[in-house]
Scaffold this motif. Structure first.
Motif, PDB file in Angstrom:
ATOM      1  N   SER A  54     -40.309 -31.479  -5.608  1.00  0.00           N
ATOM      2  CA  SER A  54     -39.348 -30.708  -4.829  1.00  0.00           C
ATOM      3  C   SER A  54     -37.951 -31.286  -4.955  1.00  0.00           C
ATOM      4  N   GLY A  55     -36.973 -30.487  -4.597  1.00  0.00           N
ATOM      5  CA  GLY A  55     -35.578 -30.888  -4.722  1.00  0.00           C
ATOM      6  C   GLY A  55     -34.789 -30.574  -3.465  1.00  0.00           C
ATOM      7  N   GLN A  74     -30.610 -30.363  -2.227  1.00  0.00           N
ATOM      8  CA  GLN A  74     -29.218 -30.422  -2.690  1.00  0.00           C
ATOM      9  C   GLN A  74     -28.405 -31.439  -1.898  1.00  0.00           C
ATOM     10  N   VAL A 103     -30.954 -32.806  -6.181  1.00  0.00           N
ATOM     11  CA  VAL A 103     -30.531 -31.899  -7.254  1.00  0.00           C
ATOM     12  C   VAL A 103     -29.000 -31.770  -7.307  1.00  0.00           C
ATOM     13  N   HIS A 114     -27.394 -28.794  -9.197  1.00  0.00           N
ATOM     14  CA  HIS A 114     -27.361 -27.562  -8.402  1.00  0.00           C
ATOM     15  C   HIS A 114     -26.152 -27.521  -7.469  1.00  0.00           C
ATOM     16  N   TYR A 168     -28.766 -20.444 -11.577  1.00  0.00           N
ATOM     17  CA  TYR A 168     -29.393 -21.455 -10.721  1.00  0.00           C
ATOM     18  C   TYR A 168     -30.928 -21.398 -10.705  1.00  0.00           C
ATOM     19  N   MET A 184     -33.690 -24.314 -11.584  1.00  0.00           N
ATOM     20  CA  MET A 184     -34.726 -24.712 -10.621  1.00  0.00           C
ATOM     21  C   MET A 184     -36.114 -24.654 -11.270  1.00  0.00           C
ATOM     22  N   ASP A 197     -36.405 -27.673 -13.425  1.00  0.00           N
ATOM     23  CA  ASP A 197     -36.654 -28.895 -12.635  1.00  0.00           C
ATOM     24  C   ASP A 197     -38.154 -29.125 -12.481  1.00  0.00           C
ATOM     25  N   ILE A 198     -38.832 -28.051 -12.139  1.00  0.00           N
ATOM     26  CA  ILE A 198     -40.259 -28.131 -11.822  1.00  0.00           C
ATOM     27  C   ILE A 198     -41.082 -28.254 -13.107  1.00  0.00           C
ATOM     28  N   VAL A 238     -45.075 -26.956  -5.134  1.00  0.00           N
ATOM     29  CA  VAL A 238     -43.692 -27.143  -4.726  1.00  0.00           C
ATOM     30  C   VAL A 238     -43.522 -26.845  -3.232  1.00  0.00           C
ATOM     31  N   VAL A 244     -41.444 -25.981  -0.305  1.00  0.00           N
ATOM     32  CA  VAL A 244     -40.104 -25.402  -0.104  1.00  0.00           C
ATOM     33  C   VAL A 244     -40.103 -24.552   1.161  1.00  0.00           C
ATOM     34  N   GLN A 247     -36.948 -20.028  -0.495  1.00  0.00           N
ATOM     35  CA  GLN A 247     -37.020 -20.354  -1.919  1.00  0.00           C
ATOM     36  C   GLN A 247     -38.188 -19.664  -2.624  1.00  0.00           C
TER      37      GLN A 247
HETATM   38  N1  TRP Z   1     -33.027 -24.402  -4.548  1.00  0.00           N
HETATM   39  C1  TRP Z   1     -33.506 -25.397  -3.643  1.00  0.00           C
HETATM   40  C2  TRP Z   1     -32.786 -25.273  -2.300  1.00  0.00           C
HETATM   41  O1  TRP Z   1     -31.645 -24.887  -2.272  1.00  0.00           O
HETATM   42  C3  TRP Z   1     -33.308 -26.788  -4.175  1.00  0.00           C
HETATM   43  C4  TRP Z   1     -34.068 -26.987  -5.448  1.00  0.00           C
HETATM   44  C5  TRP Z   1     -33.540 -27.120  -6.690  1.00  0.00           C
HETATM   45  C6  TRP Z   1     -35.465 -27.084  -5.576  1.00  0.00           C
HETATM   46  N2  TRP Z   1     -34.522 -27.322  -7.599  1.00  0.00           N
HETATM   47  C7  TRP Z   1     -35.720 -27.307  -6.956  1.00  0.00           C
HETATM   48  C8  TRP Z   1     -36.521 -27.013  -4.673  1.00  0.00           C
HETATM   49  C9  TRP Z   1     -37.008 -27.423  -7.454  1.00  0.00           C
HETATM   50  C10 TRP Z   1     -37.802 -27.122  -5.182  1.00  0.00           C
HETATM   51  C11 TRP Z   1     -38.050 -27.332  -6.544  1.00  0.00           C
HETATM   52  O2  TRP Z   1     -33.359 -25.616  -1.295  1.00  0.00           O
END
Ligand code: TRP
Length: 354
Positions: free
Chosen positions: A10-11, A13, A44, A47, A130, A134, A137-138, A146, A148, A152
Motif C-alpha cells: 500500500s501507499g 501520499q 508515494v 504521486h 496517476y 498506482m 506501484d503494486i 492492497v 485502501v 481507491q
Molecule cells: N492513490 C492512493 C491514495 O491517494 C495512494 C497510492 C498510490 C496507493 N499508489 C498506491 C495506494 C498503491 C495503494 C497502492 O490514497
C-alpha cells in the motif's frame, strides 16, 4: 503453481498532516496485516507531484509519513518501508502501463474528475495518468492484496484491467518464458504474469468524519483545524478538539438504530468503537442513555491513551531525520532489487534487448 504468492502493498501520499482518519483507515490496518503477511509500505512521493508540482517541505512530509508508519508499529526490518522515488522501476513500469491502459478507461476515473475540477485543460498530465502509476506501484512487486480506502476502489479495478490486458495481449510471449501462472478470473482460465489485485477494504476501519460536521469526511484540507485530530496533536489539542466537537442535545441511544439521522453522534461513537476495537453496539451498550458530557471525557481518555504514545514516538523520530532516511534507504534498496527482477522479466516478455 496455481496462485501468486500473497504480498501486501500500500501507499500513502506525503501531502498534509496525517489525521485520525488516516490512522484508523489505513495505518492501523497496515500494522495488523504485517503479522501474517509479507508487506511493502510506500510513501508515494511521485504521486505527490500530480496535484501540486512544488512542495516547500517535501522531505519533511516524506519523513513524517515514515515516522507515523514506524511509530504505529510497522517493522521496517521484517517488511519494506521506503519512498517511491528511490525505486525508478515504478515510473518505468508506469510508462509501459500508459501504453496498456486506454484513454477511455482513464476518462472514467471519478477521482480525476473531482481533483481536476472545472478547468480540466489545466490539470497535469500526471494527474490524469496517476492510476497507471498506482497500478505500477503494486504490480512491480506482483503484489496481490492492497489495503485502501473505499475511494481507491476504482483505481484498483483499473489495476486489474491493466494486468488483465497485459496478460492477454502478451499471452503468447509469457507462456514460453515460464514466468506466468495459470489462474482463474471468474470462470475464465488465464495464463497470467501479473496477478489480479484484491482490495482489502473492510475491517475495523470506520469512515471518520469531521468533528465539526458529521456529514463530511475528516480531511487534511478542511480549513478548520478543529475538524480533525492530527497524529501530531498533543494531549491538550486532542482533548480540546473532542470537547469542542459538534454534537446534538440528546443522550446517546442504546441501539445503533438510534444513531440514524444523528451524524455527529454516529461519528463520535464510531471513533470510540474503532479506537477501542469494539463494535458501535458494544459502545452503546455501555454509554446508551448517557449525555455527551459523560461520553466525551471517556472518548478523550481513550483517544489520548491510543494516540499519545504514537505521537510521542513520532516526535522522537522526527528529531532524528538521519535515522528515518537510513530506514528509507535500506527499504529502497530491498524494494529496488525486487522491482528490478520484475522489470527484467517484463523486458524479456516484451522483447526489449538487454
Ligand atoms: N492513490 C492512493 C491514495 O491517494 C495512494 C497510492 C498510490 C496507493 N499508489 C498506491 C495506494 C498503491 C495503494 C497502492 O490514497
Amino acid at each position: 503453481m496455481t496462485e501468486f504468492k500473497p504480498l501486501v502493498f500500500s501507499g500513502v501520499q506525503p501531502t498534509g498532516n496525517l489525521h485520525l482518519g488516516n490512522y484508523l483507515g489505513a495505518i492501523r490496518k497496515f500494522v495488523a496485516l504485517q503479522e501474517n503477511n509479507d508487506c511493502i509500505y510506500c510513501v508515494v512521493d511521485l504521486h505527490a507531484l500530480t496535484a501540486q508540482l512544488v512542495h516547500e517541505d517535501m522531505a519533511t512530509q516524506i519523513r513524517s509519513i515514515t515516522a507515523a508508519f514506524l511509530a504505529a508499529g510497522i517493522d521496517p526490518k521484517k517488511h519494506i518501508v521506503f519512498n517511491q522515488s528511490q525505486v525508478p522501476q515504478h515510473a518505468e513500469l508506469a510508462w509501459i502501463f500508459n501504453c496498456v491502459a486506454r484513454i477511455g478507461w482513464m476518462n472514467r476515473m471519478t477521482q480525476f474528475k473531482d481533483k481536476a475540477g472545472k478547468d480540466r485543460e489545466q490539470a497535469s498530465l500526471g494527474l490524469y495518468a496517476y492510476p497507471s502509476l498506482m497500478a505500477a506501484d503494486i504490480l512491480v512487486y506482483r503484489a496481490t492484496h492492497v489495503p485502501v480506502g473505499e475511494d481507491q476502489k476504482q483505481h484498483l479495478e483499473l489495476a486489474r484491467d491493466i494486468a488483465m490486458k497485459f496478460n492477454m495481449d502478451f499471452a503468447d510471449k509469457i507462456r514460453p518464458t515460464g514466468l506466468g501462472i495459470d489462474i482463474k478470473v471468474g470462470d475464465e482460465p488465464v495464463h497470467a504474469y501479473f496477478p489480479m489485485v484484491e482490495p482489502l477494504i473492510d475491517g475495523p476501519a470506520p469512515r471518520v468524519m469531521s468533528l465539526k460536521d458529521g456529514t463530511k469526511k475528516m480531511s487534511k484540507s478542511d480549513p478548520s483545524d478543529l475538524s480533525r485530530i492530527n497524529l501530531m496533536d498533543d494531549q491538550d489539542a486532542i482533548s480540546k478538539k473532542i470537547r469542542k466537537a459538534k454534537t446534538d442535545p440528546d443522550a446517546l441511544p442504546s441501539e445503533t438504530e438510534g444513531l440514524k439521522g444523528r451524524p455527529e453522534a454516529d461519528n463520535l461513537v464510531g471513533i470510540f468503537a474503532a479506537l477501542a476495537d469494539k463494535s458501535k453496539a458494544d459502545v452503546l451498550a455501555e454509554f446508551g442513555g448517557q449525555q455527551f458530557s459523560v461520553f466525551k471525557p471517556a472518548l478523550i481518555e481513550l483517544a489520548v491513551d491510543v494516540l499519545a504514545p504514537i505521537n510521542a514516538e513520532m516526535r522522537r523520530l522526527m528529531e532524528d531525520p538521519a535515522h528515518i532516511d537510513a530506514v528509507l534507504r535500506d527499504g529502497g534498496e530491498r524494494a529496488r532489487a525486487r522491482a528490478e527482477k520484475t522489470m527484467n522479466e517484463v523486458r524479456d516478455i516484451i522483447g526489449f534487448v538487454r
